[in-house]
Enzyme design. Structure first.
Site, PDB file in Angstrom:
ATOM      1  N   SER A   1       0.858  -1.191   0.000  1.00 53.62           N
ATOM      2  CA  SER A   1       0.000   0.000   0.000  1.00 53.62           C
ATOM      3  C   SER A   1       0.886   1.230   0.000  1.00 53.62           C
ATOM      4  O   SER A   1       2.049   1.184   0.435  1.00 53.62           O
ATOM      5  CB  SER A   1      -0.889  -0.006   1.250  1.00 53.62           C
ATOM      6  OG  SER A   1      -1.529   1.242   1.430  1.00 53.62           O
TER       7      SER A   1
ATOM      8  N   TYR B   1      -2.961  -0.216   9.910  1.00 50.13           N
ATOM      9  CA  TYR B   1      -2.793  -0.710   8.543  1.00 50.13           C
ATOM     10  C   TYR B   1      -1.430  -0.309   7.989  1.00 50.13           C
ATOM     11  O   TYR B   1      -0.721  -1.116   7.374  1.00 50.13           O
ATOM     12  CB  TYR B   1      -3.907  -0.166   7.663  1.00 50.13           C
ATOM     13  CG  TYR B   1      -3.944  -0.736   6.268  1.00 50.13           C
ATOM     14  CD1 TYR B   1      -4.395  -2.031   6.043  1.00 50.13           C
ATOM     15  CD2 TYR B   1      -3.554   0.021   5.166  1.00 50.13           C
ATOM     16  CE1 TYR B   1      -4.447  -2.570   4.763  1.00 50.13           C
ATOM     17  CE2 TYR B   1      -3.597  -0.496   3.883  1.00 50.13           C
ATOM     18  CZ  TYR B   1      -4.046  -1.786   3.685  1.00 50.13           C
ATOM     19  OH  TYR B   1      -4.083  -2.306   2.413  1.00 50.13           O
TER      20      TYR B   1
END
Length: 209
Positions: free
Chosen positions: A117, A130
């Protein structure tokens, strides 16, 4: 001989789109997800799924690790220890389990693709659990690229994609403004077939749309 790929998180989002694309291109494809009873936080569960696939089809040419959870979208001061632990169990231990289970089953010029990501490369407020988990994934990718030189390891950042996870993170966003899971899956497929990117590369899928 047909190529063989195992995909984690293959029942939804990018994982599902890639599964269908590989099948349409003549690959033998298997996978593991919660919906098929594979618990990414349990090494024995992941090993059983990958072992069965590799044994049935005589080996393993590629693994694409898509499974992940978003976790709380909040500042770290508002994140509980239990919430952080849950995200790390899925996103960090899950990645470790996939790598550990797949390693001995790879055959020939194999490859391991890990979905990262943008917040796994630079942290961002409100993305703490995250982001931390994807930073850890990047570290695992770097490590295994050196420890397993016979396997090409790529870290892929899909960027914003019209998936359920994205909708969870940005519920007011119009998904039509984003690439579809199928478009990103096509990029991943092309990268799987492009030998010019050496092991250890960190790539942004948006650069190839």
């Amino acid at each position: 001989m047909k190529k063989r790929a195992w995909i984690s998180g293959h029942s939804r989002g990018i994982g599902s789109a890639l599964y269908q694309l590989l099948e349409s291109q003549g690959w033998i494809v298997g996978g593991g997800s919660r919906s098929t009873g594979v618990d990414i936080t349990d090494l024995s569960s992941v090993e059983a799924s990958i072992d069965e696939f590799a044994r049935t089809h005589g080996g393993l040419d590629a693994v694409v690790h898509c499974a992940a959870m978003l976790g709380p979208r909040a500042e770290l001061s508002d994140v509980s220890t239990e919430e952080m632990r849950t995200v790390l169990d899925v996103n960090v231990l899950g990645t470790f389990h996939v790598i550990k289970a797949a390693g001995p089953r790879f055959t020939g010029a194999a490859q391991l693709l890990l979905l990262s990501s943008s917040v796994g490369r630079r942290g961002r407020a409100g993305w703490g659990p995250y982001s931390a988990s994807k930073h850890a994934l990047e570290g695992l990718a770097d490590t295994i690229a050196e420890e397993m030189p016979q396997v090409r390891v790529l870290s892929l950042n899909p960027g914003g994609t019209a998936t359920d996870m994205r909708a969870e993170a940005y519920p007011d966003e119009d998904p039509k403004t984003l690439p579809s899971a199928e478009e990103i899956a096509k990029v991943i497929f092309d990268l799987m077939n492009d030998a010019s990117h050496k092991s250890g590369s960190k790539l942004d899928c948006r650069d190839f749309l």
